[in-house]
Design a protein around this motif. Sequence first.
Motif, PDB file in Angstrom:
ATOM      1  N   ILE A 662      47.336 101.257 -25.522  1.00  0.00           N
ATOM      2  CA  ILE A 662      47.869 101.652 -26.830  1.00  0.00           C
ATOM      3  C   ILE A 662      49.252 102.292 -26.659  1.00  0.00           C
ATOM      4  O   ILE A 662      50.185 102.024 -27.420  1.00  0.00           O
ATOM      5  N   LYS A 663      49.383 103.146 -25.608  1.00  0.00           N
ATOM      6  CA  LYS A 663      50.668 103.819 -25.335  1.00  0.00           C
ATOM      7  C   LYS A 663      51.747 102.774 -25.033  1.00  0.00           C
ATOM      8  O   LYS A 663      52.854 102.826 -25.572  1.00  0.00           O
ATOM      9  N   GLN A 664      51.388 101.806 -24.176  1.00  0.00           N
ATOM     10  CA  GLN A 664      52.348 100.746 -23.840  1.00  0.00           C
ATOM     11  C   GLN A 664      52.765  99.975 -25.096  1.00  0.00           C
ATOM     12  O   GLN A 664      53.932  99.627 -25.271  1.00  0.00           O
ATOM     13  N   TYR A 665      51.796  99.722 -25.974  1.00  0.00           N
ATOM     14  CA  TYR A 665      52.064  98.982 -27.218  1.00  0.00           C
ATOM     15  C   TYR A 665      53.040  99.767 -28.102  1.00  0.00           C
ATOM     16  O   TYR A 665      54.001  99.221 -28.632  1.00  0.00           O
ATOM     17  N   GLU A 666      52.759 101.083 -28.240  1.00  0.00           N
ATOM     18  CA  GLU A 666      53.609 101.911 -29.109  1.00  0.00           C
ATOM     19  C   GLU A 666      55.022 102.052 -28.550  1.00  0.00           C
ATOM     20  O   GLU A 666      55.983 102.195 -29.300  1.00  0.00           O
ATOM     21  N   GLU A 667      55.137 102.032 -27.206  1.00  0.00           N
ATOM     22  CA  GLU A 667      56.463 102.156 -26.583  1.00  0.00           C
ATOM     23  C   GLU A 667      57.142 100.802 -26.396  1.00  0.00           C
ATOM     24  O   GLU A 667      58.238 100.717 -25.832  1.00  0.00           O
ATOM     25  N   GLY A 668      56.454  99.731 -26.805  1.00  0.00           N
ATOM     26  CA  GLY A 668      57.035  98.386 -26.705  1.00  0.00           C
ATOM     27  C   GLY A 668      57.035  97.816 -25.306  1.00  0.00           C
ATOM     28  O   GLY A 668      57.813  96.913 -24.995  1.00  0.00           O
ATOM     29  N   ARG A 669      56.155  98.325 -24.424  1.00  0.00           N
ATOM     30  CA  ARG A 669      56.109  97.867 -23.027  1.00  0.00           C
ATOM     31  C   ARG A 669      54.938  96.913 -22.750  1.00  0.00           C
ATOM     32  O   ARG A 669      54.778  96.434 -21.641  1.00  0.00           O
ATOM     33  N   LEU A 670      54.116  96.666 -23.743  1.00  0.00           N
ATOM     34  CA  LEU A 670      52.894  95.883 -23.492  1.00  0.00           C
ATOM     35  C   LEU A 670      53.231  94.419 -23.207  1.00  0.00           C
ATOM     36  O   LEU A 670      53.953  93.783 -23.966  1.00  0.00           O
ATOM     37  N   GLU A 671      52.691  93.928 -22.114  1.00  0.00           N
ATOM     38  CA  GLU A 671      52.901  92.529 -21.701  1.00  0.00           C
ATOM     39  C   GLU A 671      51.998  91.623 -22.538  1.00  0.00           C
ATOM     40  O   GLU A 671      50.763  91.688 -22.435  1.00  0.00           O
ATOM     41  N   PRO A 672      52.572  90.779 -23.431  1.00  0.00           N
ATOM     42  CA  PRO A 672      51.676  89.952 -24.266  1.00  0.00           C
ATOM     43  C   PRO A 672      51.000  88.842 -23.456  1.00  0.00           C
ATOM     44  O   PRO A 672      51.543  88.371 -22.454  1.00  0.00           O
ATOM     45  N   ILE A 673      49.814  88.440 -23.896  1.00  0.00           N
ATOM     46  CA  ILE A 673      49.106  87.309 -23.285  1.00  0.00           C
ATOM     47  C   ILE A 673      49.864  86.049 -23.699  1.00  0.00           C
ATOM     48  O   ILE A 673      50.241  85.914 -24.864  1.00  0.00           O
TER      49      ILE A 673
END
Length: 874
Positions: A662-673
């Motif tokens: 969730i933190k990665q998502y909010e910071e825009g760091r989440l690696e999409p599938i």
Amino acid sequence: MGMVTRKTIGMIKFGILSPEMIRKMSAVEVKVAETYDDDGFPIEGGLMDPHMGVADPGLRCKTCGQKMNRCPGHFGHIELVRPVIHSEYARYVEYFLNAFCPKCGKPLVSEQEFAEIIAENPPKSRLKALAKKGSSVKNCPHCGAERNAVRLDRPTNFFEGDKRVWPTEIRERLEKIHDTDLERLGFNPRDFRPEWLVVTVLPVPPVTVRPSIVLETGERAEDDLTHKLADIVRINQRLRENIDAGAPQLIVEDLWDLLQYHVTTYFNNETSGAPPARHRSGRILKTIIQRLKGKEGRFRYNLSGKRVNFAGRAVITPDPMLSIDEVGVPDRMANIITVPLHVTEWNLEEAKRYVASKEYPRALYVIRPDGTRLKVTDANREELLEELAPGYTVERQVVDGDIVLFNRQPSLHRMSMFALKVRVLPGKTLRIQPAICPPYNADFDGDEMNIHFLQTKEAQAEARELMVPTKHIISPRYGGPIIALTKDYITALFILTLPWTKFTKEEAMDLLYAAGITELPEPEEDGTISGRAIFSMLLPPDMNLKFPSTLGKHLVSVGLADKKGNGPISPITVIKDGKLVEGVIDKAAVGTGKGKLIDYMVRRYGEGVAKDFMNRVSRLANRLLYMFGFTISYHSLKIPEELDRKIDEIIEKALEKVYEYIKQYEEGRLEPIPGRGVEESLETYIMVTLGQAEKEIQSLLQKYLLETKLDPVHILDNFAQIFSGARGSFANIKNLMGVQGQAAVREKRPHRGFYQRVTSHFKRGDIGPFARGFARSNLRDGLTVNELFFWGMGGRMGEVDKGVSTQITGYYYRRLSNAMMDLLAFPDGTVREVTRDTIVQFAFGDDNLNPQKLRHGEVPLDVLYDEIKAGEKR
């Protein structure tokens, strides 16, 4: 009796009735809207004119001279003052008007274009293609006449530009079309001319099609069709009077439109664009098309399926003492329903016994050779006994052994209807052996079933030969046993065949006697008799079989046993020379679908042996459960603190991982599938992380239970059901003792509800695990209000889906079965569509294999090998 002439139908032709044909068919012209006079007799020239047949006892038809029960009825006709459009073919009228010239009646395209249309289109779509081209033509290529495209204003009004085209003019235009052009379009001018789509003469169906009923008050209530026809005759009359009186054009046109409306709603009272015609009470009339179409229509309600005599329906209850091919019939049903006994010189004495008897089973009726039916009473009993002779029929009450059809709806495959033997029993319910529940998908929570008492010898013979359960133990769907042991039976056999289950001589006798066996197996050294030895008494003496058990699979999955057969209890069940020597009997042996033991028994020893085995086992299992019983308590659900701590650690780790995502998502760091958006990827990551944690917890609990509960002290906890595959699963255990886990709605976390949150217990925009349905609690300790609500969402979704998908699949199945109704497997091995005599498959299923003879799609080589060996020995 004279000679009966038999004729076969050569062909059936569908066409449109020509006005000449309607007049030829007609027995009378209907001119009066009234039906009966003051004395209650049908009016001549009225809608119930006796020339159209009679629907009242005592009267004779004026056309054929027959009485009500012999007269088939005859058509009449109404001469319409002005023609009207046949509403069901209005679209075709539009096509014809746009395809052909209004002046010369030739196609509105050049000869070359016409030839192209014919070459490019099948007969079905030629007219439409021609109309499409013709509607844009301004001048006729043949006579040069000017024209505009004709537009249909539904249901039956036609406009050329802004000018209304009335049916009289339409008919004139259609009359000009040449027969040769019609033939080229694929029509047969002898059976169909386009001007016949403009109705000038209306056929009136026979009285027998629309009989009036006499109410209790003595008043007559007319059929809906008669009401509608009366409206047509009435308006027709008014139209004639107004035209004769020289009424203004506007009034005539209004009445003409009204006549058109009545004819339209007479054919179809659900025509779009026409308000439905109603009864005085406000009820919508059922006219011709409504009588025929749909579930309540003539085809589906009265022809494809209909209500029958000699049938019953009642709630079902289980009776383990019955055989799998028997049905318990309530005595009150057997007292009412009869079966015909055709008297011959061989059964004359038996027939006389039934007639002479005053108690059950007795004869209720005697039918003489001339068809006279006599009720057997005390007054005429002696007389009938004297009279009874070969050629008579005695209708006797149902007795044990009579063959009946037993069905549960919805009937989804052929095993939804079996032929069973009657056992007359006290009580009010129909009873069945629980082993035949799976093919019916029946349970005893209030299900009702239908019973049909077969009346003819042919039907009885066919049922005995083709429809008995023993012939359908193996399902043709997957080639495994569909009639097999379920639920408590499996638990009982599992407990019976555990290595430590022992009985005293008296208990063993009790159990075996329940199964109908009067010998005892060899006792052990300590004088006890093992459960395995008792079970072995039910097996054929030369049986040899080896297969992994359900318990074995559980033990192997958590590493407590290996596939070679080593473990606390052997994971492999071994039967050697008719003796159970290793492992246990559980779902893998006798369960529905993959019951190896029953499957092998049917294929190797035949249906009779398998039937006897199931009957005996079910009685033995029943008796065993009387002795043992098994239960579960709150105490059983408690687990050591250490295990509880381990479960907490797994959940904490998973939650940490989720919060990191969730933190990665909010910071825009989440690696999409790959192939998914960031938001969708986050949801997937969360679901997978929590799902893995749940699996880990389930595996922990599974191992703990198999280590601690698989012993003589704890086995009668309800875990015996899960270990044996009888009921429940380790997922249930995970919910009870471990963690309830993530709730899902349509395979996603719940997300709909209030603005930016599902319930008002969380902050807006919270996408954490708890705000989206993760339940940390378990059922033993109880859920919080939020957790319960989220799980309720998933439950509701399941209920809705169940209802909706049942409806949809039911309708698809109906359409599919109707489409495949004409497919037949021929003696030469091909599959053909009978009606068109086309070959669909050159070999049945493209491989010539019978799915019922296969085992889950594969040839049962072990059985074939055993049979070859047995043959060699012989």
